[in-house]
Design a protein around this motif. Structure first.
Motif, short mmCIF file in Angstrom:
data_model
loop_
_atom_site.label_atom_id
_atom_site.label_comp_id
_atom_site.label_asym_id
_atom_site.label_seq_id
_atom_site.Cartn_x
_atom_site.Cartn_y
_atom_site.Cartn_z
N UNK A 16 22.30 24.36 -4.15
CA UNK A 16 23.67 24.98 -4.54
C UNK A 16 24.53 23.83 -5.34
N UNK A 17 24.74 22.79 -4.56
CA UNK A 17 25.33 21.64 -5.39
C UNK A 17 24.77 21.25 -6.90
N UNK A 18 23.83 21.04 -6.52
CA UNK A 18 22.98 21.02 -8.11
C UNK A 18 23.14 22.14 -9.21
N UNK A 19 23.06 23.41 -8.72
CA UNK A 19 23.52 24.50 -9.71
C UNK A 19 24.96 24.32 -9.95
N UNK A 20 26.08 23.96 -9.27
CA UNK A 20 27.13 24.01 -9.68
C UNK A 20 27.54 22.93 -10.63
N UNK A 21 26.73 21.64 -10.50
CA UNK A 21 26.79 20.70 -11.61
C UNK A 21 26.34 21.06 -12.74
N UNK A 22 25.12 21.53 -12.81
CA UNK A 22 24.37 22.06 -13.81
C UNK A 22 25.09 23.07 -14.75
N UNK A 23 25.68 24.12 -14.05
CA UNK A 23 26.48 24.91 -15.01
C UNK A 23 27.89 24.43 -15.38
N UNK B 230 39.75 26.04 3.24
CA UNK B 230 40.48 26.90 4.47
C UNK B 230 39.46 27.81 4.71
N UNK B 231 39.17 28.67 3.71
CA UNK B 231 38.05 29.80 4.09
C UNK B 231 36.86 29.30 4.78
N UNK B 232 36.18 28.23 4.25
CA UNK B 232 35.08 27.51 4.66
C UNK B 232 35.08 27.48 6.40
N UNK B 233 36.27 26.60 6.54
CA UNK B 233 36.29 26.22 7.94
C UNK B 233 36.87 27.21 8.91
N UNK B 234 37.48 28.24 8.50
CA UNK B 234 37.94 29.42 9.16
C UNK B 234 36.71 30.47 9.21
N UNK B 235 35.97 30.48 8.46
CA UNK B 235 34.69 31.13 8.65
C UNK B 235 33.82 30.65 9.71
N UNK B 236 33.72 29.30 9.67
CA UNK B 236 32.60 28.55 10.63
C UNK B 236 33.32 28.94 12.02
N UNK B 237 34.66 28.95 12.09
CA UNK B 237 35.60 29.34 13.52
C UNK B 237 35.24 30.62 14.13
N UNK B 238 35.46 31.67 12.92
CA UNK B 238 35.50 33.06 13.28
C UNK B 238 34.22 34.05 12.81
N UNK B 239 33.50 33.55 12.00
CA UNK B 239 32.44 34.31 11.43
C UNK B 239 32.51 35.55 10.96
N UNK B 240 33.06 35.53 9.77
CA UNK B 240 33.44 36.69 9.07
C UNK B 240 32.33 37.92 8.95
N UNK C 160 30.09 30.04 2.43
CA UNK C 160 29.37 28.71 2.54
C UNK C 160 28.82 28.59 1.31
N UNK C 161 28.32 29.42 0.49
CA UNK C 161 27.61 29.31 -0.85
C UNK C 161 28.67 28.87 -1.93
N UNK C 162 29.77 29.42 -1.69
CA UNK C 162 30.70 29.12 -3.02
C UNK C 162 31.20 27.63 -2.63
N UNK C 163 31.55 27.52 -1.47
CA UNK C 163 31.79 26.03 -0.80
C UNK C 163 30.82 25.03 -1.50
N UNK C 164 29.65 25.30 -1.24
CA UNK C 164 28.58 24.11 -1.57
C UNK C 164 28.46 23.92 -2.98
N UNK C 165 28.49 25.22 -3.90
CA UNK C 165 28.59 25.18 -5.31
C UNK C 165 29.86 24.55 -5.78
N UNK C 166 31.08 24.72 -5.22
CA UNK C 166 32.38 24.11 -5.68
C UNK C 166 31.97 22.32 -5.42
N UNK C 167 31.35 22.15 -4.19
CA UNK C 167 31.25 20.79 -4.03
C UNK C 167 30.69 20.16 -5.20
N UNK C 168 29.59 20.84 -5.80
CA UNK C 168 28.99 20.32 -7.04
C UNK C 168 29.75 20.26 -8.42
N UNK C 169 30.54 20.99 -8.25
CA UNK C 169 31.62 21.13 -9.59
C UNK C 169 32.60 19.97 -9.19
N UNK C 170 32.94 19.74 -8.05
CA UNK C 170 33.70 18.81 -7.65
C UNK C 170 33.13 17.40 -7.88
#
Length: 357
Positions: free
Chosen positions: A59-66, A176-186, A198-208
């Motif tokens: 997912x990070x690779x995809x964020x970087x590549x795009x 925040x959404x990522x860690x709240x989701x890990x705590x409460x499982x939306x 989680x997928x958006x978080x990983x993708x955003x890490x690649x962009x970052x």
């Protein structure tokens, strides 16, 4: 002006493709009661390194590549962008799916051997694996990753807008959404690594990462720091619900390490040639390896159920399977390229690009 090639991504694609085959082979070994235990564990103290760490790198690779290839997107070229993204995954997926589906349908003497026909629509839009937990469907190849990456392709223009206009605020909200989701499982039906937060978080890490990666000296520094951090993330146990965050951190560190190594190793042609060859078919490897692995394992499960295997024999069988996976993946890639070269597809490409221009 031609853009600089990111050699670390070439290395990361190839390494992750190999690792995901190794991981699923280790899981296969775990189902064989008379086989020796794998010397490589499928999990570390904080969780699953295959389905979490390696997939997060994809997912990070995809964020970087795009972001690297599409730093700007206007309303006029969105349709062409989405068409190219669809073309990059769906034809290969549908071809491999048909390769597996047709024999199964013939064996069952019905095209709708699994469930109601309407659920086959999920296959044709690439969402059968992602939504398989909600209802039985015709998912047989591609796993959940395919559906997630298709959703990320749809979301990319919005994520790019946020990245350009309010990067810090967007980063804070996503984290925040990522860690709240890990705590409460939306999404209780989905595991934490599968849901879109989680997928958006990983993708955003690649962009970052692309935003801050810098030159070769800076990347080397990042890579060296990442080595001890990665081992810390793998083995320093945290509460179970946050284990995925540590395994994702390990993936981020792994990406930085491969960037560092890519700058060094990919300058050597004898390394770059096989790495690029494997990286070029990484998606096809991902699609076919499960099927190939199951086919090669059948004789040992059904014909010789009591057969014993040593670690050395398991390794030799893995090499045979891996070569078969490479050959099959390359064959599908060639078929897809031949299809893309047909007059109809070239006409569609020209039409879609013309509208984008």
């Amino acid at each position: 002006m031609k853009k600089e090639r990111i050699y670390g991504l070439d290395l990361a694609r190839a390494v992750c493709a190999i690792l995901i085959v190794i991981y699923h082979y280790i899981k296969q070994i775990g189902t064989m009661p008379y086989w020796a235990a794998s010397p490589i564990p499928p999990e570390f103290p904080n969780g699953d390194w295959g389905n979490v760490t390696v997939v997060s790198i994809f997912f990070m690779i995809s964020g970087i590549t795009l972001l690297y290839n599409y730093p700007r997107l206007g309303w006029g070229n969105l349709r062409y962008f989405w068409y190219k993204r669809w073309k990059s995954v769906m034809p290969a997926y549908l071809l491999v799916w048909a390769w597996v589906y047709v024999p199964r349908a013939l064996s069952a003497h019905t095209p709708f051997y699994e469930t109601e026909p309407k659920y086959m629509l999920l296959t044709f839009i690439g969402m059968d694996g992602y939504l398989h937990g909600y209802h039985d469907n015709y998912y047989i190849v591609g796993e959940w990753f395919l559906g997630a990456i298709l959703i990320l392709y749809l979301l990319y223009p919005l994520l790019l807008f946020l990245y350009r206009k309010c990067y810090l605020i967007a980063s804070l909200v996503i984290c925040l959404a990522y860690f709240i989701n890990l705590s409460f499982k939306f999404f209780p039906i989905m595991t934490a690594n599968v849901n879109m937060i989680t997928c958006v978080f990983d993708f955003w890490l690649g962009m970052t990462y692309l935003r801050f990666r810098g030159g070769e000296k800076k990347r080397r520094l990042f890579g060296l720091i990442a080595i001890p951090v990665m081992f810390f993330a793998f083995f320093f146990r945290v509460p179970e619900q946050y284990g995925i965050a540590m395994m994702t951190l390990a993936g981020f560190c792994g990406l930085m390490i491969m960037e560092m190594l890519g700058d060094i190793l990919m300058k050597k042609q004898w390394i770059a040639a096989p790495v690029n060859a494997i990286g070029a078919i990484s998606f096809e490897i991902y699609l076919v390896h499960h099927v190939m692995m199951a086919d090669f394992a059948k004789p040992y499960v059904f014909i010789l159920p009591g057969s014993t295997f040593s670690v050395w024999q398991e390794f030799k069988l893995f090499l045979i399977i891996f070569v078969a996976v490479l050959i099959t993946a390359k064959a599908f890639q060639l078929l897809i390229h031949a299809f893309f070269s047909t007059k109809l597809v070239l006409w569609i490409d020209k039409k879609m690009k013309g509208e984008a221009d």
